[in-house]
Scaffold this motif. Structure first.
Motif, PDB file in Angstrom:
ATOM      1  N   THR A 261       0.996  -1.246   0.065  1.00  0.00           N
ATOM      2  CA  THR A 261      -0.092   0.003  -0.156  1.00  0.00           C
ATOM      3  C   THR A 261       0.560   1.145   0.093  1.00  0.00           C
ATOM      4  OG1 THR A 261      -1.625  -0.868   1.149  1.00  0.00           O
ATOM      5  CG2 THR A 261      -1.558   1.458   0.879  1.00  0.00           C
ATOM      6  N   ILE A 262       0.291   1.874  -1.277  1.00  0.00           N
ATOM      7  CA  ILE A 262       1.633   2.818  -1.237  1.00  0.00           C
ATOM      8  C   ILE A 262       0.483   4.165  -1.216  1.00  0.00           C
ATOM      9  CG2 ILE A 262       3.102   4.696  -2.498  1.00  0.00           C
ATOM     10  CD1 ILE A 262       4.228   2.445  -3.037  1.00  0.00           C
ATOM     11  N   GLY A 263       0.626   5.685  -0.171  1.00  0.00           N
ATOM     12  CA  GLY A 263      -0.100   6.752  -0.422  1.00  0.00           C
ATOM     13  C   GLY A 263       1.193   7.867   0.487  1.00  0.00           C
ATOM     14  N   TRP A 264       0.104   9.285   0.371  1.00  0.00           N
ATOM     15  CA  TRP A 264       0.228  10.546   0.877  1.00  0.00           C
ATOM     16  C   TRP A 264      -0.187  10.455   2.020  1.00  0.00           C
ATOM     17  CZ3 TRP A 264       3.711  12.995  -2.498  1.00  0.00           C
ATOM     18  CH2 TRP A 264       4.156  12.029  -3.445  1.00  0.00           C
ATOM     19  N   PHE A 265       0.948  11.136   3.476  1.00  0.00           N
ATOM     20  CA  PHE A 265      -0.353  11.975   4.249  1.00  0.00           C
ATOM     21  C   PHE A 265       1.095  13.466   4.104  1.00  0.00           C
ATOM     22  CE2 PHE A 265      -0.750   9.061   7.928  1.00  0.00           C
ATOM     23  CZ  PHE A 265      -0.463   7.509   6.891  1.00  0.00           C
ATOM     24  N   ARG A 266       0.369  14.023   4.832  1.00  0.00           N
ATOM     25  CA  ARG A 266       0.828  15.837   4.476  1.00  0.00           C
ATOM     26  C   ARG A 266       0.929  16.103   6.491  1.00  0.00           C
ATOM     27  NH1 ARG A 266      -4.712  19.177   2.328  1.00  0.00           N
ATOM     28  NH2 ARG A 266      -6.057  18.559   3.888  1.00  0.00           N
ATOM     29  N   GLN A 267       1.574  17.342   6.022  1.00  0.00           N
ATOM     30  CA  GLN A 267       1.724  17.818   7.521  1.00  0.00           C
ATOM     31  C   GLN A 267       1.751  19.643   7.793  1.00  0.00           C
ATOM     32  OE1 GLN A 267       4.486  16.634  10.286  1.00  0.00           O
ATOM     33  NE2 GLN A 267       3.373  17.101  11.576  1.00  0.00           N
ATOM     34  N   ALA A 268       1.147  20.096   7.980  1.00  0.00           N
ATOM     35  CA  ALA A 268       1.485  21.542   7.674  1.00  0.00           C
ATOM     36  C   ALA A 268       1.920  22.165   9.205  1.00  0.00           C
ATOM     37  CB  ALA A 268      -0.784  21.568   7.513  1.00  0.00           C
ATOM     38  N   PRO A 269       2.282  23.631   8.883  1.00  0.00           N
ATOM     39  CA  PRO A 269       2.698  24.311  10.048  1.00  0.00           C
ATOM     40  C   PRO A 269       1.657  23.666  11.464  1.00  0.00           C
ATOM     41  CG  PRO A 269       2.880  25.622   8.121  1.00  0.00           C
ATOM     42  CD  PRO A 269       1.864  24.123   7.696  1.00  0.00           C
ATOM     43  N   GLY A 270       2.572  23.391  12.273  1.00  0.00           N
ATOM     44  CA  GLY A 270       1.241  23.940  13.307  1.00  0.00           C
ATOM     45  C   GLY A 270       0.751  22.736  13.723  1.00  0.00           C
TER      46      GLY A 270
ATOM     47  N   MET B 248      -3.299  16.803  -8.042  1.00  0.00           N
ATOM     48  CA  MET B 248      -3.630  17.658  -6.949  1.00  0.00           C
ATOM     49  C   MET B 248      -4.280  19.007  -7.959  1.00  0.00           C
ATOM     50  SD  MET B 248      -1.511  17.770  -4.255  1.00  0.00           S
ATOM     51  CE  MET B 248       0.001  18.460  -4.220  1.00  0.00           C
ATOM     52  N   ASN B 249      -5.648  18.842  -8.248  1.00  0.00           N
ATOM     53  CA  ASN B 249      -6.952  20.250  -8.575  1.00  0.00           C
ATOM     54  C   ASN B 249      -7.108  21.196  -8.067  1.00  0.00           C
ATOM     55  OD1 ASN B 249      -5.393  19.013 -11.008  1.00  0.00           O
ATOM     56  ND2 ASN B 249      -7.281  17.861 -12.129  1.00  0.00           N
ATOM     57  N   SER B 250      -7.591  22.408  -8.091  1.00  0.00           N
ATOM     58  CA  SER B 250      -8.614  22.247  -7.488  1.00  0.00           C
ATOM     59  C   SER B 250      -7.967  23.432  -5.998  1.00  0.00           C
ATOM     60  CB  SER B 250      -9.888  22.544  -7.171  1.00  0.00           C
ATOM     61  OG  SER B 250     -10.496  22.296  -8.698  1.00  0.00           O
ATOM     62  N   LEU B 251      -6.449  23.465  -5.892  1.00  0.00           N
ATOM     63  CA  LEU B 251      -6.063  23.747  -4.682  1.00  0.00           C
ATOM     64  C   LEU B 251      -6.721  24.976  -3.933  1.00  0.00           C
ATOM     65  CD1 LEU B 251      -2.577  22.830  -6.285  1.00  0.00           C
ATOM     66  CD2 LEU B 251      -3.226  21.893  -3.800  1.00  0.00           C
ATOM     67  N   LYS B 252      -6.434  25.014  -2.199  1.00  0.00           N
ATOM     68  CA  LYS B 252      -7.230  26.151  -1.818  1.00  0.00           C
ATOM     69  C   LYS B 252      -5.445  26.161  -0.737  1.00  0.00           C
ATOM     70  CE  LYS B 252     -11.369  23.707  -1.189  1.00  0.00           C
ATOM     71  NZ  LYS B 252     -12.415  22.931  -0.840  1.00  0.00           N
ATOM     72  N   PRO B 253      -5.395  27.305  -0.004  1.00  0.00           N
ATOM     73  CA  PRO B 253      -4.052  27.150   0.851  1.00  0.00           C
ATOM     74  C   PRO B 253      -4.221  26.671   1.713  1.00  0.00           C
ATOM     75  CG  PRO B 253      -5.946  28.983  -0.113  1.00  0.00           C
ATOM     76  CD  PRO B 253      -6.458  28.173  -0.708  1.00  0.00           C
ATOM     77  N   GLU B 254      -5.338  25.809   2.346  1.00  0.00           N
ATOM     78  CA  GLU B 254      -4.877  25.105   3.071  1.00  0.00           C
ATOM     79  C   GLU B 254      -5.326  23.650   2.495  1.00  0.00           C
ATOM     80  OE1 GLU B 254      -8.033  26.829   2.395  1.00  0.00           O
ATOM     81  OE2 GLU B 254      -9.833  25.273   2.480  1.00  0.00           O
ATOM     82  N   ASP B 255      -4.542  23.742   1.484  1.00  0.00           N
ATOM     83  CA  ASP B 255      -3.405  22.143   1.164  1.00  0.00           C
ATOM     84  C   ASP B 255      -2.318  22.353   1.455  1.00  0.00           C
ATOM     85  OD1 ASP B 255      -6.081  22.391  -1.616  1.00  0.00           O
ATOM     86  OD2 ASP B 255      -6.175  20.980  -0.139  1.00  0.00           O
ATOM     87  N   THR B 256      -1.821  23.475   1.858  1.00  0.00           N
ATOM     88  CA  THR B 256      -0.322  24.177   2.098  1.00  0.00           C
ATOM     89  C   THR B 256       0.120  23.364   3.086  1.00  0.00           C
ATOM     90  OG1 THR B 256      -0.553  26.235   1.182  1.00  0.00           O
ATOM     91  CG2 THR B 256       1.215  26.005   2.960  1.00  0.00           C
ATOM     92  N   ALA B 257       1.207  22.684   3.425  1.00  0.00           N
ATOM     93  CA  ALA B 257       1.846  21.270   4.085  1.00  0.00           C
ATOM     94  C   ALA B 257       2.802  20.506   3.219  1.00  0.00           C
ATOM     95  CB  ALA B 257       1.046  20.620   4.125  1.00  0.00           C
ATOM     96  N   VAL B 258       3.308  19.696   4.196  1.00  0.00           N
ATOM     97  CA  VAL B 258       4.794  19.211   3.862  1.00  0.00           C
ATOM     98  C   VAL B 258       4.109  17.638   3.266  1.00  0.00           C
ATOM     99  CG1 VAL B 258       6.617  17.724   4.234  1.00  0.00           C
ATOM    100  CG2 VAL B 258       6.398  20.391   4.379  1.00  0.00           C
ATOM    101  N   TYR B 259       4.257  17.571   2.269  1.00  0.00           N
ATOM    102  CA  TYR B 259       3.374  16.440   1.953  1.00  0.00           C
ATOM    103  C   TYR B 259       4.500  14.969   1.438  1.00  0.00           C
ATOM    104  CZ  TYR B 259      -0.853  18.654   0.145  1.00  0.00           C
ATOM    105  OH  TYR B 259      -1.974  18.835   0.620  1.00  0.00           O
ATOM    106  N   TYR B 260       4.135  13.751   2.371  1.00  0.00           N
ATOM    107  CA  TYR B 260       5.177  12.772   2.516  1.00  0.00           C
ATOM    108  C   TYR B 260       4.606  11.350   1.904  1.00  0.00           C
ATOM    109  CZ  TYR B 260       7.430  15.477   6.307  1.00  0.00           C
ATOM    110  OH  TYR B 260       7.438  16.268   6.960  1.00  0.00           O
ATOM    111  N   CYS B 261       5.281  10.498   0.912  1.00  0.00           N
ATOM    112  CA  CYS B 261       4.868   9.314   0.850  1.00  0.00           C
ATOM    113  C   CYS B 261       5.271   7.795   1.585  1.00  0.00           C
ATOM    114  CB  CYS B 261       5.641   9.364  -0.632  1.00  0.00           C
ATOM    115  SG  CYS B 261       5.439   7.430  -1.345  1.00  0.00           S
ATOM    116  N   ALA B 262       4.736   7.602   2.235  1.00  0.00           N
ATOM    117  CA  ALA B 262       4.518   5.817   3.086  1.00  0.00           C
ATOM    118  C   ALA B 262       4.426   5.118   2.403  1.00  0.00           C
ATOM    119  CB  ALA B 262       3.821   6.565   3.695  1.00  0.00           C
TER     120      ALA B 262
END
Length: 128
Positions: free
Chosen positions: A33-42, A87-101
Motif C-alpha cells: 500500500t502506498i500513499g500520501w500524508f501531509r503535515q501543515a505548520p503547527g 492535486m487540482n483546485s488547490l486551496k491555501p489549506e492544502d499547504t503542507a509538507v507532503y510525505y509518501c509512505a
C-alpha cells in the motif's frame, strides 16, 4: 537500499494544480500500500490518499480524506514503481509538507505507525 523519493511540490496559486510523484526502489512496491500524508505548520500528520496493492480487489483499494475528495486523484504505475497524486483546485489549506509512505500490511490506512517506509517530504504551498 529502500527509497521513496517525492517530487513535484512547489508554489501554486489558489485554484491551481500540481502533480506529486513518489518513486519507489529497493523493494517490491507492487505488493505494498502506498500513499500520501501531509503535515501543515503547527498541525498533526494527516492521511490524504492511499492506494492498496494491485492484487487487492477493487473494493476499498483507494482512500481519500474528506478534505480532498473530488479534487485529488491517486494513481500508480507499477511498471515505473511510481505513485502519483494529482492535486487540482488547490486551496491555501492544502499547504503542507507532503510525505509518501509505503506499507506491506496496512489495516488502517491513515495509521502512520503501520507504514514501513517514508519519503523525505515535498513542500506544497498554495498562496496568491
Amino acid at each position: 537500499q529502500v527509497q521513496l523519493v517525492e517530487s513535484g511540490g512547489g508554489l501554486v496559486q489558489p485554484g491551481g494544480s500540481l502533480r506529486l510523484s513518489c518513486a519507489a526502489s529497493g523493494f517490491a512496491s507492487d505488493y505494498y500500500t502506498i500513499g500520501w500524508f501531509r503535515q501543515a505548520p503547527g498541525k498533526v500528520l494527516e492521511g490524504v490518499s492511499f492506494m492498496r496493492s494491485s492484487n487487492r480487489s477493487s473494493d476499498g483499494r483507494i482512500y481519500y480524506a474528506d478534505a480532498v475528495k473530488g479534487r485529488f486523484t491517486i494513481s500508480r504505475d507499477n511498471a515505473k514503481n511510481t505513485v502519483y497524486l494529482q492535486m487540482n483546485s488547490l486551496k491555501p489549506e492544502d499547504t503542507a509538507v507532503y510525505y509518501c509512505a509505503a506499507g506491506r500490511v496496512i489495516v488502517v490506512l491513515t495509521s502512520r505507525g503501520e507504514y514501513d517506509y517514508w519519503g523525505q517530504g515535498t513542500q506544497v504551498t498554495v498562496s496568491s
